[in-house]
Design a protein around this motif. Structure first.
Motif, PDB file in Angstrom:
ATOM      1  N   SER A 295       9.091  12.019  60.440  1.00  0.00           N
ATOM      2  CA  SER A 295       7.754  12.168  61.003  1.00  0.00           C
ATOM      3  C   SER A 295       7.096  13.338  60.299  1.00  0.00           C
ATOM      4  CB  SER A 295       7.838  12.422  62.509  1.00  0.00           C
ATOM      5  OG  SER A 295       8.621  13.552  62.773  1.00  0.00           O
ATOM      6  N   GLY A 296       5.907  13.107  59.810  1.00  0.00           N
ATOM      7  CA  GLY A 296       5.237  14.158  59.058  1.00  0.00           C
ATOM      8  C   GLY A 296       5.357  13.914  57.563  1.00  0.00           C
ATOM      9  N   ASN A 297       4.917  14.889  56.805  1.00  0.00           N
ATOM     10  CA  ASN A 297       4.914  14.751  55.344  1.00  0.00           C
ATOM     11  C   ASN A 297       6.233  15.247  54.770  1.00  0.00           C
ATOM     12  OD1 ASN A 297       2.238  13.765  55.220  1.00  0.00           O
ATOM     13  ND2 ASN A 297       1.479  15.848  55.497  1.00  0.00           N
ATOM     14  N   PRO A 298       6.854  14.421  53.967  1.00  0.00           N
ATOM     15  CA  PRO A 298       8.175  14.799  53.443  1.00  0.00           C
ATOM     16  C   PRO A 298       8.099  15.601  52.157  1.00  0.00           C
ATOM     17  CG  PRO A 298       7.630  12.576  52.739  1.00  0.00           C
ATOM     18  CD  PRO A 298       6.459  13.056  53.570  1.00  0.00           C
ATOM     19  N   TYR A 299       9.081  16.460  51.982  1.00  0.00           N
ATOM     20  CA  TYR A 299       9.374  17.022  50.687  1.00  0.00           C
ATOM     21  C   TYR A 299      10.600  16.251  50.184  1.00  0.00           C
ATOM     22  CZ  TYR A 299       6.538  21.198  51.784  1.00  0.00           C
ATOM     23  OH  TYR A 299       5.527  22.068  52.101  1.00  0.00           O
ATOM     24  N   LEU A 300      10.487  15.638  49.025  1.00  0.00           N
ATOM     25  CA  LEU A 300      11.549  14.781  48.509  1.00  0.00           C
ATOM     26  C   LEU A 300      12.077  15.306  47.181  1.00  0.00           C
ATOM     27  CD1 LEU A 300       9.743  11.468  49.377  1.00  0.00           C
ATOM     28  CD2 LEU A 300      11.924  12.186  50.369  1.00  0.00           C
ATOM     29  N   PHE A 301      13.367  15.143  46.983  1.00  0.00           N
ATOM     30  CA  PHE A 301      14.029  15.701  45.806  1.00  0.00           C
ATOM     31  C   PHE A 301      15.050  14.703  45.262  1.00  0.00           C
ATOM     32  CE2 PHE A 301      12.668  20.092  46.617  1.00  0.00           C
ATOM     33  CZ  PHE A 301      12.376  20.037  47.964  1.00  0.00           C
ATOM     34  N   TRP A 302      15.346  14.859  43.975  1.00  0.00           N
ATOM     35  CA  TRP A 302      16.501  14.218  43.367  1.00  0.00           C
ATOM     36  C   TRP A 302      17.368  15.286  42.721  1.00  0.00           C
ATOM     37  CZ3 TRP A 302      18.660   9.575  43.727  1.00  0.00           C
ATOM     38  CH2 TRP A 302      17.886   8.506  44.182  1.00  0.00           C
ATOM     39  N   TYR A 303      18.697  15.117  42.950  1.00  0.00           N
ATOM     40  CA  TYR A 303      19.682  16.001  42.356  1.00  0.00           C
ATOM     41  C   TYR A 303      20.736  15.158  41.657  1.00  0.00           C
ATOM     42  CZ  TYR A 303      17.870  19.898  45.113  1.00  0.00           C
ATOM     43  OH  TYR A 303      17.068  20.873  45.647  1.00  0.00           O
ATOM     44  N   VAL A 304      21.406  15.776  40.688  1.00  0.00           N
ATOM     45  CA  VAL A 304      22.487  15.109  39.969  1.00  0.00           C
ATOM     46  C   VAL A 304      23.746  15.965  40.071  1.00  0.00           C
ATOM     47  CG1 VAL A 304      21.841  16.166  37.745  1.00  0.00           C
ATOM     48  CG2 VAL A 304      23.207  14.078  37.771  1.00  0.00           C
ATOM     49  N   GLN A 305      24.877  15.278  40.176  1.00  0.00           N
ATOM     50  CA  GLN A 305      26.156  15.991  40.253  1.00  0.00           C
ATOM     51  C   GLN A 305      27.109  15.432  39.212  1.00  0.00           C
ATOM     52  OE1 GLN A 305      28.604  15.460  43.796  1.00  0.00           O
ATOM     53  NE2 GLN A 305      29.261  17.590  43.707  1.00  0.00           N
ATOM     54  N   TYR A 306      27.613  16.323  38.366  1.00  0.00           N
ATOM     55  CA  TYR A 306      28.647  15.966  37.400  1.00  0.00           C
ATOM     56  C   TYR A 306      30.008  16.317  37.988  1.00  0.00           C
ATOM     57  CZ  TYR A 306      24.653  15.415  34.378  1.00  0.00           C
ATOM     58  OH  TYR A 306      23.462  15.001  33.850  1.00  0.00           O
ATOM     59  N   PRO A 307      31.076  15.739  37.501  1.00  0.00           N
ATOM     60  CA  PRO A 307      32.409  15.950  38.094  1.00  0.00           C
ATOM     61  C   PRO A 307      32.767  17.415  38.278  1.00  0.00           C
ATOM     62  CG  PRO A 307      32.493  14.177  36.503  1.00  0.00           C
ATOM     63  CD  PRO A 307      31.121  14.778  36.394  1.00  0.00           C
ATOM     64  N   ASN A 308      33.256  17.723  39.468  1.00  0.00           N
ATOM     65  CA  ASN A 308      33.733  19.073  39.813  1.00  0.00           C
ATOM     66  C   ASN A 308      32.652  20.145  39.676  1.00  0.00           C
ATOM     67  OD1 ASN A 308      36.430  18.118  40.297  1.00  0.00           O
ATOM     68  ND2 ASN A 308      36.649  17.976  38.081  1.00  0.00           N
ATOM     69  N   ARG A 309      31.424  19.759  39.885  1.00  0.00           N
ATOM     70  CA  ARG A 309      30.328  20.720  39.801  1.00  0.00           C
ATOM     71  C   ARG A 309      29.466  20.637  41.055  1.00  0.00           C
ATOM     72  NH1 ARG A 309      29.060  22.139  34.537  1.00  0.00           N
ATOM     73  NH2 ARG A 309      27.799  23.727  35.559  1.00  0.00           N
ATOM     74  N   GLY A 310      28.643  21.655  41.235  1.00  0.00           N
ATOM     75  CA  GLY A 310      27.632  21.598  42.279  1.00  0.00           C
ATOM     76  C   GLY A 310      26.482  20.722  41.846  1.00  0.00           C
TER      77      GLY A 310
END
Lengths: 110, 111
Positions: free
Chosen positions: B28-43
């Motif tokens: 509900s409301g206006n979203p903040y949207l993101f994309w992230y990527v994760q490589y093996p054994n990483r944040g």
């Protein structure tokens, strides 16, 4: 500039033991988060903080406590570890534009 | 309550072909949207975000995403996939400082 640092990186606990995970950030960010990552379930929010002295519950807060006594540190505590808490834990900090993640803590509870 | 869904556990594409990783959200409301990527054994590493403005946002490594309010979607796209794009991709939604992630989509790009 270290960014977000998590300690320890690995830990094995026996059921019922307690421990504290430390997250430290050097970017002066207000917002900090603790997540757990389990296969097929993505990252689930445990607790978060919007500033020094404040904390709030996320999706899966049970069995965890947190404290944010200093702006740069966000501590995650397990008072009595259970096998269901075996997971990889990630800390993140943010200024509400993008989040910066630590390298993760792999915790095994036996 | 807010939530993010990534309907595909796995996406396979051939190198050089376009790729799409899907994300839908509920808030509900206006979203903040993101994309992230994760490589093996990483944040996780930040790729791009939508806060307001143009519905098509461009990010790191040639990725872009299209915000569609009527379909409550924020799909990640790239015109020409590279083998090095193979990783785990997460869509995220932030509302009132509460940041939630989808379950992740494993992208495999084959030579």
């Amino acid at each position: 500039n270290a960014g977000v640092t998590q300690t320890p990186k690995f830990r094995v606990l026996k059921t019922g033991q307690s421990m504290t995970l430390l997250c430290a950030q050097d970017m002066n960010h207000e917002y900090m988060y603790w997540y757990r990552q389990d296969p097929g379930m993505g990252l689930r929010l445990i607790h978060y903080s919007v500033g020094e002295g404040t904390t709030a519950k996320g999706e899966v807060p049970d069995g965890y406590n947190v404290s944010r006594l200093k702006k740069q540190n966000f501590l995650l505590g397990l008072e009595s570890a259970a096998p269901s808490q075996t997971s990889v834990y990630f800390c993140a900090s943010s200024l509400m534009t993008e989040a910066f993640f630590g390298q993760g803590t792999r915790l095994t509870v036996v | 309550a807010q939530s993010v869904a990534q309907p595909e556990d796995q996406v396979n594409v051939a190198e050089g072909n376009p790729l799409t990783v899907k994300c839908t959200y509920s808030v509900s409301g206006n979203p903040y949207l993101f994309w992230y990527v994760q490589y093996p054994n990483r944040g996780l590493q930040f790729l791009l975000k939508y806060i307001t403005g143009d519905n098509l946002v461009k990010g790191s490594y040639g990725f872009e995403a299209e915000f569609n309010k009527s379909q409550t979607s924020f799909h990640l796209k790239k015109p020409s996939a590279l083998v090095s794009d193979s990783a785990l991709y997460f869509c995220a939604l932030c509302n009132n400082n509460d940041m939630r992630f989808g379950a992740g989509t494993r992208l495999t790009v084959k030579p």
